[in-house]
Design an enzyme around this catalytic site. Structure first.
Site, mmCIF file in Angstrom:
data_model
loop_
_atom_site.group_PDB
_atom_site.id
_atom_site.type_symbol
_atom_site.label_atom_id
_atom_site.label_comp_id
_atom_site.label_asym_id
_atom_site.label_seq_id
_atom_site.Cartn_x
_atom_site.Cartn_y
_atom_site.Cartn_z
ATOM 1 N N LEU A 117 -24.242 -27.569 -1.977
ATOM 2 C CA LEU A 117 -25.666 -27.801 -2.200
ATOM 3 C C LEU A 117 -26.322 -28.470 -0.994
ATOM 4 O O LEU A 117 -27.332 -28.001 -0.494
ATOM 5 C CB LEU A 117 -25.860 -28.662 -3.456
ATOM 6 C CG LEU A 117 -27.297 -29.024 -3.843
ATOM 7 C CD1 LEU A 117 -28.094 -27.769 -4.171
ATOM 8 C CD2 LEU A 117 -27.302 -29.981 -5.036
ATOM 9 N N GLU A 357 -24.046 -36.789 -5.239
ATOM 10 C CA GLU A 357 -24.573 -36.361 -6.551
ATOM 11 C C GLU A 357 -25.809 -37.161 -6.947
ATOM 12 O O GLU A 357 -26.023 -37.494 -8.116
ATOM 13 C CB GLU A 357 -23.485 -36.431 -7.628
ATOM 14 C CG GLU A 357 -22.359 -35.440 -7.378
ATOM 15 C CD GLU A 357 -21.382 -35.345 -8.514
ATOM 16 O OE1 GLU A 357 -21.812 -35.386 -9.683
ATOM 17 O OE2 GLU A 357 -20.174 -35.239 -8.241
#
Length: 382
Positions: A117, A357
């Site tokens: 990501l 995260e």
């Protein structure tokens, strides 16, 4: 779990995994090379059925598992979590062909998964992704070429496949992102390892016109951001559990050390300043543990307040673990800074979870947004 206490069966289950992590998995971890994928360790996780649990467990069970493994072997915990993070989008959004090709190998520890990501210019702001998925006229309808970079990707560049998020342009911001399953041997895909503080593998990826088609999509075009957020919302409370496991290990080591270390005519634990600091460490660890369990329970129930609870759990647990490990080092003194000491290891491990995260600042933003949103809805409903 009833109220805020684990049942006897759950406590026994956690104790069994803590012991297994220390006795069976830690020796394999110690034989691994820092910054490299430890495939024998992954194979052991598969053989023991732990990787299967990542895909079948609810949020609370996943938290208990990650906390228990982190207490006994942080490398095993991280290897397990990265398999789940990289492959969960395949489980939730993949085609039957994708699932059949990759999930059995991931569960067995034979295939290494990665969640791609972050980018050099898009870390916490995931909607600002720049990796371009340009329509490929030569491939016919539904084909793209991926061009750009990913950075700070765990398990890169050694993973066997990547869950990749790229901008296909169906809309602005998050609305124009799609998710793809990209095998590591795909033409045009390269990468290199990054020398990081954390001992687990992290690297960058280069996409030089990497071809992908509709058969590589995870979910629908333009809906990739939802795939990413679904995965992160599941794993964020268990990042908190990882942090709690490290905090509990540091706390127990500190209790043993201060109770046995002689100083000033008694033990360190006889000194009020030391005893009060240990009490603070224990209280903060317990508070973080309970908040993680509460967030996991909300995830399992599917409540509307899940984003707020998950953000609170990750924020408090990771910040608490940093506090506890730092004070554990201080109370141990110089011995804790020697290479190979448990606390030296935890001191290096504990820093990264406050960033990945969703950094602590992002979690605070989510919490505030949820609180003010709820207030607005309440006022509008009067």
């Amino acid at each position: 779990m009833t109220g805020f206490a684990l049942g006897a069966d759950q406590e026994e289950w956690c104790a069994r995994w803590r012991a297994l992590a220390a006795e069976r998995l830690r020796p394999l971890a110690e034989k691994g090379e820092p910054g490299r994928v430890n495939r024998p360790l992954l194979a052991a996780l598969g053989e023991l059925g732990l990787l299967e649990r990542v895909f079948s467990a609810g949020a609370l069970e996943l938290c208990l598992l990650r906390e228990s493994l982190a207490y006994g072997c942080t490398e095993a915990e991280t290897a397990l979590a990265l398999q789940g993070l990289g492959a969960h989008p395949v489980l939730r959004s993949g085609t039957e062909a994708q699932k059949e090709r990759w999930l059995p190998a991931v569960r067995a520890g034979r295939a290494v998964a990665a969640f791609a990501l972050s980018e050099p210019g898009a870390g916490s702001d995931a909607a600002a992704l720049a990796l371009a998925a340009v329509p490929d006229a030569a491939a016919g309808r539904g084909g793209w070429r991926l061009t750009g970079e990913k950075c700070w990707i765990s398990n890169a560049p050694e993973a066997d496949f990547y869950t990749v998020f790229a901008r296909t342009g169906e809309g602005p911001g998050a609305k124009g992102v799609s998710a793809f399953l990209v095998p590591a041997d795909r033409e045009g895909l390269g990468g290199e390892p990054l020398d990081m503080l954390s001992p687990h593998p992290i690297g960058s990826l280069r996409f030089d016109g990497v071809p992908v088609g509709r058969q590589d999509l995870l979910g629908e075009p333009g809906r990739g951001f939802r795939v990413a957020m679904d995965t992160l919302n599941l794993f964020r409370p268990s990042v908190g559990a990882f942090a709690v496991g490290m905090a509990r290990a540091a706390l127990d080591a500190t209790l043993a050390h201060t109770a046995g270390r002689t100083a000033f005519g008694g033990t360190l634990s006889d000194l009020q300043a030391v005893a009060h600091r240990v009490a603070e460490m224990a209280t903060r660890t317990e508070a973080a543990r309970l908040l993680v369990y509460a967030a996991a329970g909300a995830c399992d129930r599917g409540g509307a307040d899940v984003p707020r609870r998950v953000a609170m759990a990750k924020l408090l647990a990771t910040e608490t673990a940093q506090y506890v490990v730092d004070h554990a080092v201080q109370l141990h003194g110089a011995v804790a800074l020697r290479r190979g000491h448990l606390l030296e290891h935890l001191y290096r491990e504990v820093r990264a979870p406050r960033i990945y995260e969703g950094a602590s600042e992002v979690q605070r933003t989510i919490i505030a947004k949820e609180l003010y949103g709820a207030l607005g809805a309440e006022v509008a409903g009067r």
